[in-house]
Design a protein around this motif. Structure first.
Motif, mmCIF file in Angstrom:
data_model
loop_
_atom_site.group_PDB
_atom_site.id
_atom_site.type_symbol
_atom_site.label_atom_id
_atom_site.label_comp_id
_atom_site.label_asym_id
_atom_site.label_seq_id
_atom_site.Cartn_x
_atom_site.Cartn_y
_atom_site.Cartn_z
ATOM 1 N N LEU A 89 12.254 -1.077 -1.163
ATOM 2 C CA LEU A 89 12.987 -0.975 -2.561
ATOM 3 C C LEU A 89 13.958 -2.270 -2.847
ATOM 4 C CD1 LEU A 89 14.131 2.978 -2.451
ATOM 5 C CD2 LEU A 89 12.182 1.874 -3.693
ATOM 6 N N PHE A 90 14.548 -2.555 -1.826
ATOM 7 C CA PHE A 90 15.379 -3.742 -2.078
ATOM 8 C C PHE A 90 14.709 -5.306 -2.124
ATOM 9 C CE2 PHE A 90 18.778 -0.706 -0.206
ATOM 10 C CZ PHE A 90 19.087 -0.108 -1.328
ATOM 11 N N TYR A 91 13.809 -5.270 -1.298
ATOM 12 C CA TYR A 91 13.209 -6.428 -0.917
ATOM 13 C C TYR A 91 11.829 -6.712 -1.109
ATOM 14 C CZ TYR A 91 17.897 -7.193 1.357
ATOM 15 O OH TYR A 91 19.307 -6.867 1.574
ATOM 16 N N GLN A 92 10.935 -5.545 -1.123
ATOM 17 C CA GLN A 92 9.493 -5.782 -1.095
ATOM 18 C C GLN A 92 9.009 -4.724 -2.185
ATOM 19 O OE1 GLN A 92 7.659 -8.078 0.247
ATOM 20 N NE2 GLN A 92 8.994 -9.056 1.505
ATOM 21 N N PHE A 93 9.667 -4.546 -3.443
ATOM 22 C CA PHE A 93 9.478 -3.562 -4.411
ATOM 23 C C PHE A 93 7.968 -3.438 -4.804
ATOM 24 C CE2 PHE A 93 9.593 -1.442 -8.383
ATOM 25 C CZ PHE A 93 10.043 -0.285 -7.999
ATOM 26 N N ASP A 94 7.210 -4.823 -4.677
ATOM 27 C CA ASP A 94 5.941 -5.001 -5.288
ATOM 28 C C ASP A 94 4.853 -4.245 -4.041
ATOM 29 O OD1 ASP A 94 6.808 -6.163 -7.337
ATOM 30 O OD2 ASP A 94 6.262 -8.324 -6.577
ATOM 31 N N ALA A 95 5.425 -3.967 -2.961
ATOM 32 C CA ALA A 95 4.587 -3.526 -2.156
ATOM 33 C C ALA A 95 3.898 -1.902 -2.372
ATOM 34 C CB ALA A 95 5.194 -3.538 -0.742
ATOM 35 N N ILE A 96 4.825 -1.124 -2.979
ATOM 36 C CA ILE A 96 4.798 0.078 -3.223
ATOM 37 C C ILE A 96 3.286 0.155 -4.133
ATOM 38 C CG2 ILE A 96 5.557 1.879 -4.880
ATOM 39 C CD1 ILE A 96 8.507 1.049 -4.479
ATOM 40 N N TRP A 97 3.058 -0.683 -5.113
ATOM 41 C CA TRP A 97 1.693 -0.653 -5.313
ATOM 42 C C TRP A 97 0.524 -1.682 -5.010
ATOM 43 C CZ3 TRP A 97 5.709 -1.283 -8.583
ATOM 44 C CH2 TRP A 97 6.147 -2.663 -8.956
ATOM 45 N N GLU A 98 0.997 -2.871 -4.393
ATOM 46 C CA GLU A 98 0.097 -3.777 -4.025
ATOM 47 C C GLU A 98 -0.347 -3.547 -2.541
ATOM 48 O OE1 GLU A 98 1.996 -7.374 -4.183
ATOM 49 O OE2 GLU A 98 1.954 -7.699 -6.377
ATOM 50 N N ARG A 99 0.265 -2.815 -1.658
ATOM 51 C CA ARG A 99 -0.014 -2.557 -0.275
ATOM 52 C C ARG A 99 0.814 -1.478 0.193
ATOM 53 N NH1 ARG A 99 2.931 -7.436 3.278
ATOM 54 N NH2 ARG A 99 4.346 -7.734 1.784
ATOM 55 N N PRO A 100 0.539 -0.192 -0.251
ATOM 56 C CA PRO A 100 1.316 1.057 0.129
ATOM 57 C C PRO A 100 1.385 1.415 1.463
ATOM 58 C CG PRO A 100 -0.476 1.599 -1.405
ATOM 59 C CD PRO A 100 -0.402 0.091 -1.302
ATOM 60 N N LEU A 101 -0.055 1.296 2.163
ATOM 61 C CA LEU A 101 -0.169 1.598 3.545
ATOM 62 C C LEU A 101 0.576 0.830 4.608
ATOM 63 C CD1 LEU A 101 -1.761 3.411 5.572
ATOM 64 C CD2 LEU A 101 -3.458 1.538 5.669
ATOM 65 N N TRP A 102 1.240 -0.580 3.991
ATOM 66 C CA TRP A 102 1.667 -1.484 4.892
ATOM 67 C C TRP A 102 3.303 -0.989 4.915
ATOM 68 C CZ3 TRP A 102 6.138 -3.892 3.215
ATOM 69 C CH2 TRP A 102 6.814 -5.066 3.780
ATOM 70 N N ILE A 103 3.709 -0.192 3.937
ATOM 71 C CA ILE A 103 4.955 0.540 4.109
ATOM 72 C C ILE A 103 5.431 1.073 5.314
ATOM 73 C CG2 ILE A 103 6.817 2.075 3.003
ATOM 74 C CD1 ILE A 103 5.420 1.388 0.275
ATOM 75 N N VAL A 104 4.144 1.761 5.690
ATOM 76 C CA VAL A 104 4.530 2.498 6.956
ATOM 77 C C VAL A 104 3.885 1.516 8.424
ATOM 78 C CG1 VAL A 104 3.407 4.386 8.538
ATOM 79 C CG2 VAL A 104 3.892 4.791 5.933
ATOM 80 N N THR A 105 2.649 0.963 8.074
ATOM 81 C CA THR A 105 2.013 0.351 9.376
ATOM 82 C C THR A 105 2.827 -1.165 9.495
ATOM 83 O OG1 THR A 105 0.699 -0.857 7.756
ATOM 84 C CG2 THR A 105 -0.178 1.126 8.904
ATOM 85 N N GLU A 241 19.394 -17.511 4.722
ATOM 86 C CA GLU A 241 18.353 -17.721 3.969
ATOM 87 C C GLU A 241 18.230 -16.661 2.837
ATOM 88 O OE1 GLU A 241 15.097 -19.982 2.211
ATOM 89 O OE2 GLU A 241 16.688 -20.448 3.846
ATOM 90 N N PRO A 242 18.483 -17.496 1.310
ATOM 91 C CA PRO A 242 18.414 -16.398 0.180
ATOM 92 C C PRO A 242 17.158 -15.774 0.275
ATOM 93 C CG PRO A 242 19.070 -18.720 -0.202
ATOM 94 C CD PRO A 242 18.468 -18.890 1.214
ATOM 95 N N ASP A 243 17.331 -14.342 -0.486
ATOM 96 C CA ASP A 243 16.572 -13.598 -0.713
ATOM 97 C C ASP A 243 15.645 -14.213 -2.047
ATOM 98 O OD1 ASP A 243 17.502 -11.568 0.837
ATOM 99 O OD2 ASP A 243 19.027 -11.347 -0.831
ATOM 100 N N ARG A 244 14.201 -13.747 -1.980
ATOM 101 C CA ARG A 244 13.196 -14.210 -2.912
ATOM 102 C C ARG A 244 12.993 -13.283 -3.792
ATOM 103 N NH1 ARG A 244 9.014 -17.054 1.393
ATOM 104 N NH2 ARG A 244 10.242 -18.372 2.505
ATOM 105 N N HIS A 245 13.637 -12.378 -3.885
ATOM 106 C CA HIS A 245 13.489 -11.034 -4.883
ATOM 107 C C HIS A 245 14.489 -10.941 -6.039
ATOM 108 C CE1 HIS A 245 10.562 -10.740 -1.701
ATOM 109 N NE2 HIS A 245 11.325 -10.442 -0.919
ATOM 110 N N MET A 246 15.363 -11.837 -6.052
ATOM 111 C CA MET A 246 16.488 -11.651 -7.032
ATOM 112 C C MET A 246 15.900 -12.178 -8.194
ATOM 113 S SD MET A 246 19.153 -10.348 -5.549
ATOM 114 C CE MET A 246 20.447 -10.631 -6.685
ATOM 115 N N PRO A 247 16.429 -11.683 -9.421
ATOM 116 C CA PRO A 247 16.159 -12.135 -10.629
ATOM 117 C C PRO A 247 16.450 -13.783 -10.676
ATOM 118 C CG PRO A 247 17.284 -10.039 -11.145
ATOM 119 C CD PRO A 247 17.529 -10.312 -9.491
ATOM 120 N N GLU A 248 15.633 -14.458 -11.543
ATOM 121 C CA GLU A 248 15.697 -15.884 -11.596
ATOM 122 C C GLU A 248 17.224 -16.457 -11.832
ATOM 123 O OE1 GLU A 248 13.457 -19.968 -13.426
ATOM 124 O OE2 GLU A 248 12.621 -17.652 -13.596
#
Length: 295
Positions: A89-105, A241-248
């Motif tokens: 939720l905080f760092y890889q939010f796009d994974a929810i719809w792009e690769r949901p199985l990876w959330i567990v594996t 190393e700064p997060d890559r998921h912050m608003p620009e």
């Protein structure tokens, strides 16, 4: 490129592998932190003198071994489940719809959020204390004593994995990380975090507990943990190393770690103020069932 220490490769992230099953130091760090924390809390459940001001006869401890055994299961679920969901939720939010199985594996490769794990542990503490009729502040204070153990091992595992490295730097102890595609000389920020989030917080809270009887002030240890961790994490984010998921618009100024640490600082300061204002409060006695006796 400036000269710096080579990647740390003395310890393989995988301890051993049998077919598809691989035991990693990352998993061992979590197991060690949970088991050592559990045994330390059991020890705290047998020290009634810690829960009263000096000179006051002890009446008992606010929880017993049975309570801690029950709490261990739910804290484990909270740490793993909350840590993973928080990372997504905080760092890889796009994974929810792009690769949901990876959330567990993908959990075997790392990718856990401390702040998510903290929320999971807080929920585990809340529901366990409600079900077993325990004082949330007192159990939370004892948990704050042992939590830095897990943080210390977790950060060492991050270092062995070669992840969550620091920003490029030219300090004499800068080092490269094998997983870094840039091959830059960086701060070993995982070791900084192990020192501050693990060793420093453990030392401060344990001195407060054993020398100043802080467990007699409900909320004090939890407040110290949240305040010191929040300040330490905010400081360390300047070399991580700064997060890559912050608003620009926010990139280069604040990181997600900083934003998530701000509530910890305020809540920790409030808990310390509250505990100090109320003063020492002797803990009630505990029956074998784990329920408090009436005064």
């Amino acid at each position: 490129m400036n000269e710096c220490l080579p990647p740390f490769t003395l310890i393989d992230p995988v301890i051993f592998q049998i077919g598809p099953f691989a035991l990693r130091w990352y998993a061992v760090a979590y197991i060690a932190g949970l088991l050592l924390g559990w045994r330390y809390m059991v020890a705290l459940s047998r020290r009634p003198k810690l829960y009263v001001p000096q000179g006051v006869p002890p009446r008992g401890t606010p929880f017993n071994v049975e309570d801690i055994d029950d709490l261990l299961l739910w804290v484990t679920i909270g740490v793993v489940g909350g840590g993973r969901l928080g990372y997504v939720l905080f760092y890889q939010f796009d994974a929810i719809w792009e690769r949901p199985l990876w959330i567990v594996t993908g959990i075997v490769e790392g990718g856990m959020s401390f702040h998510g794990g903290l929320i999971g542990v807080a929920l585990a503490l809340f529901f366990t204390c409600r079900n077993r009729k325990l004082d949330l502040f007192r159990v939370g204070d004892a948990a704050a004593v042992v939590t830095p153990i897990g943080l210390f091992f977790g950060r060492l595992a991050n270092f062995i994995n070669g992840e969550l490295w620091g920003r490029p730097t030219d300090v004499p102890w800068a080092m490269q990380f094998a997983n870094d595609p840039l091959g830059a000389c960086r701060h070993p920020s995982q070791l900084y975090e192990a020192a501050l989030e693990g060793v420093l917080i453990f030392a401060v809270i344990n001195i407060a507990t054993w020398k100043f009887r802080s467990l007699a002030r409900p909320g004090m240890n939890a407040g110290l943990f949240l305040l010191i961790y929040g300040l330490s994490r905010a400081l360390l984010e300047t070399v991580r190393e700064p997060d890559r998921h912050m608003p620009e618009a926010l990139q280069g100024y604040v990181t997600m770690g900083m934003l998530l640490s701000i509530p910890m600082i305020f809540i920790g300061a409030w808990l310390i103020w509250r505990a100090w204002k109320k003063g020492p409060v002797p803990a009630p006695a505990v029956r074998e069932t784990g329920k408090t006796e009436k005064a």
